[in-house]
Design an enzyme around this catalytic site. Structure first.
Site, PDB file in Angstrom:
ATOM      1  N   SER A 203      47.914  38.925  36.306  1.00  0.00           N
ATOM      2  CA  SER A 203      46.375  38.901  37.125  1.00  0.00           C
ATOM      3  C   SER A 203      45.794  37.654  36.434  1.00  0.00           C
ATOM      4  O   SER A 203      46.303  36.639  36.124  1.00  0.00           O
ATOM      5  CB  SER A 203      45.713  40.064  37.073  1.00  0.00           C
ATOM      6  OG  SER A 203      44.461  40.067  37.786  1.00  0.00           O
TER       7      SER A 203
ATOM      8  N   ASP B 236      48.744  40.923  43.451  1.00  0.00           N
ATOM      9  CA  ASP B 236      48.422  41.141  42.090  1.00  0.00           C
ATOM     10  C   ASP B 236      49.335  42.040  41.209  1.00  0.00           C
ATOM     11  O   ASP B 236      49.654  43.081  41.722  1.00  0.00           O
ATOM     12  CB  ASP B 236      47.017  41.763  41.877  1.00  0.00           C
ATOM     13  CG  ASP B 236      46.336  41.703  40.694  1.00  0.00           C
ATOM     14  OD1 ASP B 236      46.779  42.073  39.556  1.00  0.00           O
ATOM     15  OD2 ASP B 236      45.024  41.229  40.946  1.00  0.00           O
TER      16      ASP B 236
END
Length: 285
Positions: free
Chosen positions: A41, A163
């Protein structure tokens, strides 16, 4: 005897990713350098930049980037954003501004061109972690940072990825699988001292992601083999900044530098990470 390898693991956390800059400052000042870095991320962006400039000067350059970034650079709210909700598109935010920021910051095109080996973690549609250590760096970062519903998925080798925080196999486990014998976790933590829920859909999604990351890290600390030396810089606490708020970066970087320095001076480099460091808690007011 196997070769000893040290890894820095940089977790996600939206705007709280700036906290990792302060941790990097303190670790490098103490003479702690990694053999490779793993990121997920927003930690993927930090990891890639650090892998390009893995020294004190590089960390200060990263600090300047964080100090200059504003919410509109990452999560622009435009008419198109509003229309995406009405039309029920698969994401709320146009990723173009973030992509431009990443392209401007990175001095290399391919992950394997970084000075320091770097691996990013994204997630496929089955929730399985996808390690990315070769190929287009910008695409890998965008995939690893594609918060579900907020950003669109990114296709890499024909597979849509999102993600890395969603994956069951976290960056810590990825670092161990890559041969790390010593791992330093650089957590962003979570807003443990907010007076109420963050305002807005994106802010609440990001807050939920930071909680997910914290619980995953806590689980991994408990389950990772004792053969891996595991340390974790202290998360900032109390913390009243939403991961959607980019206005506090300089203050948070300074706090993280001082907090990590104090942890090191107190013997943190010799203490094994404990899941209790990320335990749920409340602050009284």
């Amino acid at each position: 005897m196997s070769e000893e390898k040290t890894a820095f693991v940089l977790a996600g956390g939206g705007s709280l990713g700036c906290i990792q800059v302060g941790m990097l400052r303190a670790l490098l000042a103490a003479g702690v350098y990694p053999d490779f870095v793993v990121g997920s991320s927003v930690g993927a962006l930090n990891a890639c930049y650090f892998a390009a400039y893995p020294d004190e000067k590089g960390v200060e350059s990263l600090a300047k980037i964080w100090a200059s970034v504003r919410r509109r650079d990452i999560f622009p709210f435009t008419l198109a954003t509003a229309l995406s909700v009405i039309k029920r598109r698969d994401s709320l935010i146009d990723p173009s501004p973030l992509r431009r920021l990443v392209e401007k910051a990175l001095p290399y095109s391919l992950l394997e061109e970084a000075k320091l080996p770097v691996c990013l973690v994204a997630t496929d549609m089955q929730g399985v972690a996808v390690p990315l250590s070769r190929g287009k760096a910008v695409e890998a970062i965008m995939a690893s940072a594609a918060v579900p519903g907020v950003y669109p998925t990114v296709d890499i080798d024909g597979a849509p990825l999102m993600d890395g925080a969603v994956a069951a196999n976290t960056p810590v486990r990825a670092a161990a699988s890559l041969g790390a014998t010593k791992i330093f976790i650089l957590p962003t933590g979570y807003a443990c001292d907010l007076q109420g829920p963050p305002s807005g859909a994106v802010a609440r999604a990001l807050h939920a992601i930071t909680l997910l990351i914290a619980w995953q890290l806590s689980r991994d600390i408990e389950r990772l083999s004792e053969t891996v030396e595991l340390h974790m810089a202290p998360a900032l606490c109390p913390l009243d900044v939403s991961p959607y708020d980019f206005s506090q970066s300089e203050r948070l970087m300074t706090r993280a530098t001082l907090s990590t320095q104090k942890w090191i001076e107190g013997g943190g480099l010799t203490l094994r990470a404990a899941s209790s460091q990320l335990a749920p808690h409340h602050h009284r007011h």
